[in-house]
Design a protein around this motif. Structure first.
Motif, PDB file in Angstrom:
ATOM      1  N   ALA A   1      -7.779  34.734 -33.517  1.00  0.00           N
ATOM      2  CA  ALA A   1      -9.017  35.118 -32.834  1.00  0.00           C
ATOM      3  C   ALA A   1      -9.178  36.630 -32.793  1.00  0.00           C
ATOM      4  O   ALA A   1     -10.272  37.159 -33.033  1.00  0.00           O
ATOM      5  CB  ALA A   1      -9.025  34.548 -31.414  1.00  0.00           C
ATOM      6  N   VAL A   2      -8.092  37.337 -32.499  1.00  0.00           N
ATOM      7  CA  VAL A   2      -8.127  38.800 -32.490  1.00  0.00           C
ATOM      8  C   VAL A   2      -8.478  39.330 -33.876  1.00  0.00           C
ATOM      9  O   VAL A   2      -9.290  40.258 -34.019  1.00  0.00           O
ATOM     10  CB  VAL A   2      -6.768  39.387 -32.037  1.00  0.00           C
TER      11      VAL A   2
ATOM     12  N   LEU B   1      -8.729  34.772 -25.151  1.00  0.00           N
ATOM     13  CA  LEU B   1      -9.065  34.001 -26.348  1.00  0.00           C
ATOM     14  C   LEU B   1     -10.542  33.617 -26.335  1.00  0.00           C
ATOM     15  O   LEU B   1     -11.260  33.815 -27.327  1.00  0.00           O
ATOM     16  CB  LEU B   1      -8.197  32.745 -26.423  1.00  0.00           C
TER      17      LEU B   1
ATOM     18  N   TYR C   1      -4.202  32.874 -30.864  1.00  0.00           N
ATOM     19  CA  TYR C   1      -4.786  34.096 -30.313  1.00  0.00           C
ATOM     20  C   TYR C   1      -4.835  35.197 -31.375  1.00  0.00           C
ATOM     21  O   TYR C   1      -5.830  35.924 -31.472  1.00  0.00           O
ATOM     22  CB  TYR C   1      -3.982  34.561 -29.103  1.00  0.00           C
TER      23      TYR C   1
ATOM     24  N   HIS D   1     -12.696  36.680 -26.994  1.00  0.00           N
ATOM     25  CA  HIS D   1     -12.816  37.019 -28.415  1.00  0.00           C
ATOM     26  C   HIS D   1     -13.804  36.085 -29.108  1.00  0.00           C
ATOM     27  O   HIS D   1     -14.607  36.524 -29.945  1.00  0.00           O
ATOM     28  CB  HIS D   1     -11.450  36.928 -29.098  1.00  0.00           C
TER      29      HIS D   1
ATOM     30  N   VAL E   1       0.098  31.784 -29.160  1.00  0.00           N
ATOM     31  CA  VAL E   1       0.057  33.168 -29.626  1.00  0.00           C
ATOM     32  C   VAL E   1      -0.540  33.243 -31.033  1.00  0.00           C
ATOM     33  O   VAL E   1      -1.349  34.130 -31.335  1.00  0.00           O
ATOM     34  CB  VAL E   1       1.469  33.795 -29.602  1.00  0.00           C
TER      35      VAL E   1
ATOM     36  N   ASP F   1      -3.674  44.486 -28.180  1.00  0.00           N
ATOM     37  CA  ASP F   1      -3.036  43.174 -28.063  1.00  0.00           C
ATOM     38  C   ASP F   1      -1.706  43.126 -28.798  1.00  0.00           C
ATOM     39  O   ASP F   1      -0.755  42.476 -28.353  1.00  0.00           O
ATOM     40  CB  ASP F   1      -3.972  42.087 -28.605  1.00  0.00           C
TER      41      ASP F   1
ATOM     42  N   LEU G   1      -4.099  34.760 -21.380  1.00  0.00           N
ATOM     43  CA  LEU G   1      -4.233  34.552 -22.821  1.00  0.00           C
ATOM     44  C   LEU G   1      -5.447  33.679 -23.123  1.00  0.00           C
ATOM     45  O   LEU G   1      -6.233  33.974 -24.039  1.00  0.00           O
ATOM     46  CB  LEU G   1      -2.962  33.902 -23.363  1.00  0.00           C
ATOM     47  N   ALA G   2      -5.623  32.617 -22.344  1.00  0.00           N
ATOM     48  CA  ALA G   2      -6.754  31.708 -22.550  1.00  0.00           C
ATOM     49  C   ALA G   2      -8.085  32.417 -22.300  1.00  0.00           C
ATOM     50  O   ALA G   2      -9.050  32.246 -23.060  1.00  0.00           O
ATOM     51  CB  ALA G   2      -6.619  30.489 -21.642  1.00  0.00           C
TER      52      ALA G   2
END
Length: 219
Positions: free
Chosen positions: A152-153, A93, A149, A96, A146, A179, A89-90
């Protein structure tokens, strides 16, 4: 020199798509060892394509390579045998965030604003359901991660749509789809063929976003 680079670039793009198709087949048929090779290979080949696109703006090229490199790290960390979700995930992130300076020079504010009217409510609805599920699995820290994230997405998707370049736009929307399916599949409820959908949309998204290097060229 340029014809040679163009030939190399075309060959790498074809190999990228072939590796992606191989990975999709591996996931669909549960061939984990093949997936462990094919999935990272897609990103390595795509990075090679970005590096060989003739005349690409060096700043945009650099940011795209950084974004794809971070995605490669995320890919490896999320392989079933490794499955370091927070680490993956990091990495994604940061990936992105690296796409932002590559996409920003091509973003049209009006187009982005119109796109936000549809994307923001959709991201809020899906993101909330996934965050609630993540909270049940890993507590508030995971849920908060989450949410960050999802923002960011959403930023990547908005900037991609604002570019008004069809392949880049498709890439941003498919990344958000990939995602979203991954998060839903993991924290809300398993979806039929969920992993295969994630891989197909993810690889097409990365190829689409990577084409941003073709929007600005230097002599």
């Amino acid at each position: 020199m340029i014809p040679t680079m163009l030939q190399s670039s075309t060959a790498l793009l074809v190999l990228t798509l072939l590796a992606a198709a191989l990975d999709w087949w591996a996931v669909a048929t549960d061939r984990r060892r093949l997936e462990e090779v094919a999935k990272p290979a897609v990103m390595v080949l795509l990075i090679g394509w970005v590096l060989t696109v003739p005349g690409a703006d060096p700043t945009v090229r650099t940011w795209v390579v950084v974004a794809l490199g971070l995605s490669l790290v995320g890919d490896v960390l999320l392989l079933p045998r490794i499955d370091v979700f927070v680490g993956g995930l990091a990495a994604f992130l940061l990936g992105h965030l690296a796409f932002v300076p590559a996409l920003l020079p091509h973003a049209d504010g009006l187009t982005g604003g119109i796109a936000a009217l549809g994307l923001v409510p959709a991201a809020a609805f899906v993101g909330r359901r996934i965050a609630d599920g993540a909270r049940q699995h890993g507590g508030q820290p995971l849920a908060s991660a989450v949410v960050v994230y999802v923002v960011a997405v959403g930023a990547t998707a908005l900037l991609a749509v604002a570019s008004r370049a069809p392949l880049v736009m498709l890439g941003g929307l498919l990344f958000a789809t990939s995602d979203g399916v991954l998060g839903w599949n993991r924290f809300v409820a398993p979806l039929p063929n969920g992993r295969t959908i994630v891989h197909v949309t993810y690889h097409l998204a990365q190829v689409g976003l990577a084409t941003v290097v073709t929007l600005s060229t230097v002599a």
